[in-house]
Design an enzyme around this catalytic site. Structure first.
Site, PDB file in Angstrom:
ATOM      1  N   SER A 103       0.730  -1.225   0.098  1.00 13.53           N
ATOM      2  CA  SER A 103       0.125   0.066  -0.015  1.00 13.53           C
ATOM      3  C   SER A 103       0.863   1.206   0.033  1.00 13.53           C
ATOM      4  O   SER A 103       1.575   1.580  -0.756  1.00 13.53           O
ATOM      5  CB  SER A 103      -0.800  -0.158   1.217  1.00 13.53           C
ATOM      6  OG  SER A 103      -1.822   0.966   1.122  1.00 13.53           O
TER       7      SER A 103
ATOM      8  N   ASP B  84      -6.710   1.711  -3.304  1.00 15.26           N
ATOM      9  CA  ASP B  84      -7.794   1.177  -2.717  1.00 15.26           C
ATOM     10  C   ASP B  84      -8.157   2.574  -2.089  1.00 15.26           C
ATOM     11  O   ASP B  84      -9.558   2.706  -1.390  1.00 15.26           O
ATOM     12  CB  ASP B  84      -7.615  -0.047  -1.608  1.00 15.26           C
ATOM     13  CG  ASP B  84      -6.763   0.490  -0.465  1.00 15.26           C
ATOM     14  OD1 ASP B  84      -5.564   1.388  -0.756  1.00 15.26           O
ATOM     15  OD2 ASP B  84      -6.745  -0.474   0.509  1.00 15.26           O
TER      16      ASP B  84
ATOM     17  N   ASP C  56      -3.186   6.333  -3.368  1.00 15.54           N
ATOM     18  CA  ASP C  56      -2.080   5.443  -2.488  1.00 15.54           C
ATOM     19  C   ASP C  56      -1.628   4.414  -3.642  1.00 15.54           C
ATOM     20  O   ASP C  56      -2.136   4.347  -4.684  1.00 15.54           O
ATOM     21  CB  ASP C  56      -2.386   5.048  -1.181  1.00 15.54           C
ATOM     22  CG  ASP C  56      -3.402   3.871  -1.331  1.00 15.54           C
ATOM     23  OD1 ASP C  56      -4.170   3.641  -2.171  1.00 15.54           O
ATOM     24  OD2 ASP C  56      -3.386   2.779  -0.524  1.00 15.54           O
TER      25      ASP C  56
ATOM     26  N   ASP D 119      -1.844   1.227  -3.939  1.00 12.82           N
ATOM     27  CA  ASP D 119      -2.651   0.186  -4.463  1.00 12.82           C
ATOM     28  C   ASP D 119      -3.823   0.605  -5.077  1.00 12.82           C
ATOM     29  O   ASP D 119      -4.983  -0.262  -5.157  1.00 12.82           O
ATOM     30  CB  ASP D 119      -2.479  -1.205  -3.629  1.00 12.82           C
ATOM     31  CG  ASP D 119      -3.421  -0.851  -1.873  1.00 12.82           C
ATOM     32  OD1 ASP D 119      -3.104   0.155  -1.512  1.00 12.82           O
ATOM     33  OD2 ASP D 119      -3.979  -1.728  -1.751  1.00 12.82           O
TER      34      ASP D 119
HETATM   35 MG    MG Z   1      -3.688   1.037   0.126  1.00 15.46          MG
END
Ligand code: MG
Length: 454
Positions: free
Chosen positions: A96, A242, A238, A240
């Protein structure tokens, strides 16, 4: 052995996160979440291939088949798992927002939600045990899936009022943090008819633009670019993707509490009522905004899987945390970066500029501090503070939260450090400060008295 933190297993590559560890974690995941097909995806980290190949080898050796989605956002993997009945689980290779030397392994259940702590504990137990593999004719095979990112974007588009967004003629600046959103969010903008200028949109796991945590200090370029290009707003993810955070047209960073409030209010308005879920660490601004349009707010312990599960149980329409992780029930029960971007565009198209919407929210002052405390004393210290508290309503869902008519204080043990985090919020800045100092002193004093009793 505890391997899973709040967001999967994380470590420095070739330090803690070795190929050997990833391989055995892969085997353990197949043992607990198999049998069947397991989807695997990764973000842009330089170690993505190393870790994903090792995890996949572990899965295959146990007889699981692998659907390899390649480089896509975490919510695209979750959407794929949720919508493919033959897929029993998902594994995301990501750390992340951590620095580039880290990588991690995160597990997804068959319904696309993040694995529960029970499932994670079972994977840890399997890791500690001898794992028997099938014979040579029992190993799995890999199928490559190339359109999971596009299918995810299509699904997001189906959940947005595309006409309203198109007609508003919006212009945005994107900061993809050189991460997993580098392809999907520009594609989403195109599908929504939004003009977009993108920065840090090359897939580069060294994160040359800035570290992949979308904090205000990492988004200075985006803030400037939004103003210079006369854009309506800025959108950042961010690593990744999400999570999603926003910048207003005048270049102001919007803290996650405020975007949660704006999107919660917008969701309740569209739905004609409904419940929004957030955690005890979130500002009252969310509750005020949601109540102002006839909705209500439910609070949970910190952590997006807890919020997601409470939303499923309560039939809630929207939820999230103050870090930019937002969950939309009509799409899927996980943090959903592209959906957050699309819904904010919809909210701006129908409800006025992001600057106006931020200014329309009630003002609260929040002070975040911390106090040192050894892990084994945390429980006793919380008890002692609860005993000493006067006035206020106590809530012990996660740490200790004390609600007052004009705000609240939260003392929450850190999951990763020998510390308590102490949050204080009030409508009155002076009161927030005074309470923060009082509770910091009370926590230090309670720690000493608990230590003395030992
Ligand atoms: Mg993340």
């Amino acid at each position: 052995m505890k391997m899973f933190g709040t967001n999967g297993i994380r470590g420095v590559v070739n330090g803690y996160m070795t190929a050997e560890l990833a391989l055995k974690v892969g085997k353990s995941i197949a043992k607990v979440l198999g049998p069947g097909t397991i989807a695997v995806a990764k973000d842009t980290r330089t170690s993505a291939d190393m870790v994903s190949c090792a995890v996949e080898a572990g899965l295959l050796s146990m007889g699981a088949d692998v659907a390899d989605l390649g480089m896509v956002p975490t919510p695209a993997l979750q959407y794929y798992v949720k919508t493919h009945p033959d897929v029993v689980a998902g594994v995301m290779i990501t750390a992340s927002h951590n620095p580039p030397e880290f990588n991690g392994i995160k597990c997804v259940s068959s319904d696309g939600t993040e694995c529960s702590h029970e499932e994670e504990a079972a994977i840890e137990d399997a890791y500690e045990s001898e794992i028997a593999c099938p014979g040579w004719d029992g190993v799995g095979s890999v199928r490559r899936v190339s359109d999971a990112g596009e299918a995810y974007v299509d699904a997001v588009v189906r959940n947005v009022d595309v006409r309203a967004v198109r007609e508003a003629g919006l212009k945005v600046c994107l900061d993809c943090s050189n991460g997993a959103a580098s392809q999907t969010t520009p594609l989403l903008m195109k599908r929504l008819g939004v003009r977009a200028v993108a920065i840090n949109a090359s897939q580069d796991g060294r994160f040359p633009g800035h570290y992949s945590e979308p904090t205000e200090s990492n988004l200075e370029d985006l803030k400037r670019l939004v103003v210079e290009t006369g854009s309506d707003l800025g959108i950042a993810h961010d690593g990744d993707a999400d999570r999603c955070v926003f910048v207003t047209g005048s270049g102001r960073f919007v803290p996650g509490d405020l975007s949660l409030a704006i999107l919660g209010r917008s969701a309740v308005k569209r739905n004609g009522g409904g419940e929004v879920v957030t955690t005890v660490a979130t500002s009252c601004v969310v509750e005020e905004a949601v109540k102002s349009v006839g909705g209500n707010v439910a609070y949970t312990a910190v952590g997006s899987p807890v919020v997601a599960r409470r939303m499923i149980e309560g039939g809630s329409i929207f939820g999230g945390e103050e870090n930019g992780g937002l969950i939309f029930a009509d799409h899927q029960f996980c943090r959903d970066g592209a959906m957050s971007a699309a819904k904010m565009l919809e909210a701006v198209a129908s409800g006025g500029s992001l600057d106006e919407q931020v200014d329309s929210l009630p003002r609260f002052y929040t002070i975040k501090a911390a106090v040192e405390c050894p892990d084994d004393l945390k429980g006793a210290v919380i008890k002692e503070i609860a005993r000493r508290c006067e006035g206020g309503r106590l809530n012990q869902k996660d740490g200790l939260r004390i609600d007052y008519d004009d705000g609240w204080v939260l003392l929450r043990p850190s999951g990763t450090e020998p510390k308590f985090r102490v949050y204080s919020e009030s409508r009155d800045e002076k009161v927030a400060k005074e309470r923060s100092e009082r509770f910091l002193a009370m926590a230090s004093d309670a720690k000493e008295s608990v230590e003395g009793d030992r």
